[in-house]
Design a protein around this motif. Structure first.
Motif, short mmCIF file in Angstrom:
data_model
loop_
_atom_site.label_atom_id
_atom_site.label_comp_id
_atom_site.label_asym_id
_atom_site.label_seq_id
_atom_site.Cartn_x
_atom_site.Cartn_y
_atom_site.Cartn_z
N SER A 141 0.82 -1.22 0.00
CA SER A 141 0.00 0.00 0.00
C SER A 141 0.84 1.26 0.00
O SER A 141 0.48 2.28 -0.59
CB SER A 141 -0.91 0.03 1.24
OG SER A 141 -0.14 0.17 2.43
N LEU A 178 -0.40 -7.27 4.56
CA LEU A 178 -0.76 -6.59 5.80
C LEU A 178 0.48 -6.55 6.69
O LEU A 178 1.05 -7.59 7.01
CB LEU A 178 -1.88 -7.34 6.50
CG LEU A 178 -3.25 -7.33 5.80
CD1 LEU A 178 -4.06 -8.56 6.19
CD2 LEU A 178 -4.00 -6.06 6.13
N CYS A 190 -1.71 -0.23 4.99
CA CYS A 190 -2.46 -1.49 5.01
C CYS A 190 -2.06 -2.29 6.25
O CYS A 190 -1.41 -3.34 6.17
CB CYS A 190 -2.20 -2.28 3.73
SG CYS A 190 -3.26 -3.74 3.56
N THR A 193 -6.69 -5.74 8.90
CA THR A 193 -7.36 -6.65 7.98
C THR A 193 -8.63 -6.02 7.42
O THR A 193 -8.96 -6.20 6.24
CB THR A 193 -7.68 -7.97 8.67
OG1 THR A 193 -6.51 -8.46 9.35
CG2 THR A 193 -8.13 -9.01 7.67
N GLY A 196 -7.78 -3.74 4.55
CA GLY A 196 -7.43 -4.51 3.36
C GLY A 196 -8.65 -5.13 2.71
O GLY A 196 -8.77 -5.15 1.47
N CYS A 200 -10.14 -4.61 -1.10
CA CYS A 200 -10.51 -5.70 -2.01
C CYS A 200 -11.89 -5.47 -2.60
O CYS A 200 -12.11 -5.64 -3.81
CB CYS A 200 -10.48 -7.04 -1.27
SG CYS A 200 -8.84 -7.65 -0.86
N LEU A 210 -5.29 -10.39 -0.26
CA LEU A 210 -4.41 -9.99 0.83
C LEU A 210 -3.44 -11.11 1.22
O LEU A 210 -3.75 -12.29 1.10
CB LEU A 210 -5.22 -9.62 2.07
CG LEU A 210 -6.26 -8.52 1.93
CD1 LEU A 210 -7.04 -8.36 3.24
CD2 LEU A 210 -5.61 -7.20 1.53
#
Length: 298
Positions: A141, A178, A190, A193, A196, A200, A210
């Motif tokens: 990220s 992550l 990022c 969770t 992320g 998505c 991820l």
């Protein structure tokens, strides 16, 4: 994850809590019992991989051979120059590194300034990944640098969407890692969770998923098993590592990996789990074999 040899190291072991001494068994005996039950043959419920950078002091081809002896079928975070050696010994690369990926992980898709370079790099490497027989590649990220999480998510989605047609064409999934922003990667965006998973959904393609790094997410948010169960459909790859310190995943740290692996298997996951701890003992390969045995749940 950090791919530089001078990554800062932390505590090697955790002192066993005084309270554990009163229990009928200890974490050490639990891990030992698990290893005894598993025995020398692997059970096949977990596809075992290992991250090359943690063993960089070992000659690459020698390392591939040693990993294969353990039952590992993938050596990952390797670039095109290393793929032929992996193939020579009948292994795969579950999560390749590649061109356009040697930049700092601090400068990722959340900043539009980076998009042209990133997109060019991925457009170059994605066909090579497919040609080599692989189907994933790692991405990042970038750091916040004062940017809001929503703006960063939107920026990431704009850049990643431009790559989805070529990713879908070549059946290659971009996998964003992550990472914790508390200890190892300050300011990384990022780092949760839920963020992320939101990205998505915003990208809207099965070719963006991820990498759930258990070490990083234990530090950042904890609640590892519940999180895996909740967000497993967004996860395309897993990494291990002992907490604290990213060393061996045995009784010297706070996570009980057999339970985590069983939770992963129960989600229906069929991908790879990559060992990404830094061995703290003299025999690196023995530590790696121990880690694989611990994760090889029945």
């Amino acid at each position: 994850m950090n791919y530089k040899s001078n990554r800062r190291t932390a505590i090697k072991t955790m002192a066993t809590g005084a309270g554990l001494l009163t229990l009928p068994w200890t974490m050490e005996s639990a891990f030992a019992t698990s290893a005894k039950i598993l025995g020398p043959k692997l059970n096949g419920k977990i596809n075992h991989s290992v991250c090359r950078w943690c063993y960089s002091k070992i000659d690459f081809e020698v390392f591939v051979q040693e990993a294969k002896k353990i039952g590992i079928t993938s050596v990952e975070l390797c670039g095109p120059d290393e793929w032929p050696i992996i193939k020579k010994h009948g292994l795969t690369c579950a999560l390749p590194w590649g061109e356009g990926m040697t930049r700092s992980i601090e400068k990722g898709f959340n900043d539009p300034v980076n998009h042209d370079e990133l997109i060019t790099g991925f457009e170059n490497i994605i066909p090579k990944v497919q040609a080599a027989g692989y189907d994933k590649i790692i991405c990042f990220s970038g750091n916040r640098r004062g940017m809001s999480d929503l703006d960063g998510m939107r920026n990431c989605a704009i850049g990643l969407r431009k790559l989805m047609p070529i990713a879908e064409k070549h059946n290659v999934t971009l996998v964003m890692e992550l990472l914790n922003s508390k200890v190892n990667h300050r300011d990384y965006m990022c780092d949760r969770t839920s963020w992320g998973a939101g990205l998505c959904d915003m990208v809207g393609s099965e070719k963006f998923k991820l990498l759930y790094d258990i070490y990083h997410m234990q530090i950042q948010e904890g609640d590892v098993i519940a999180t895996i169960r909740k967000y497993h459909k967004y996860i395309a790859h897993y990494h291990t590592g002992g907490v604290p310190g990213r060393h061996e995943i045995d009784e010297t740290q706070e996570l009980y990996y057999p339970a985590i692996m069983k939770a992963i298997v129960e989600t229906g996951y069929k991908g790879f789990v990559g060992q990404e701890f830094i061995p703290s003992r003299k025999d690196d390969i023995a530590s790696l074999k121990q880690g694989v045995t611990i994760c090889d749940v029945a």
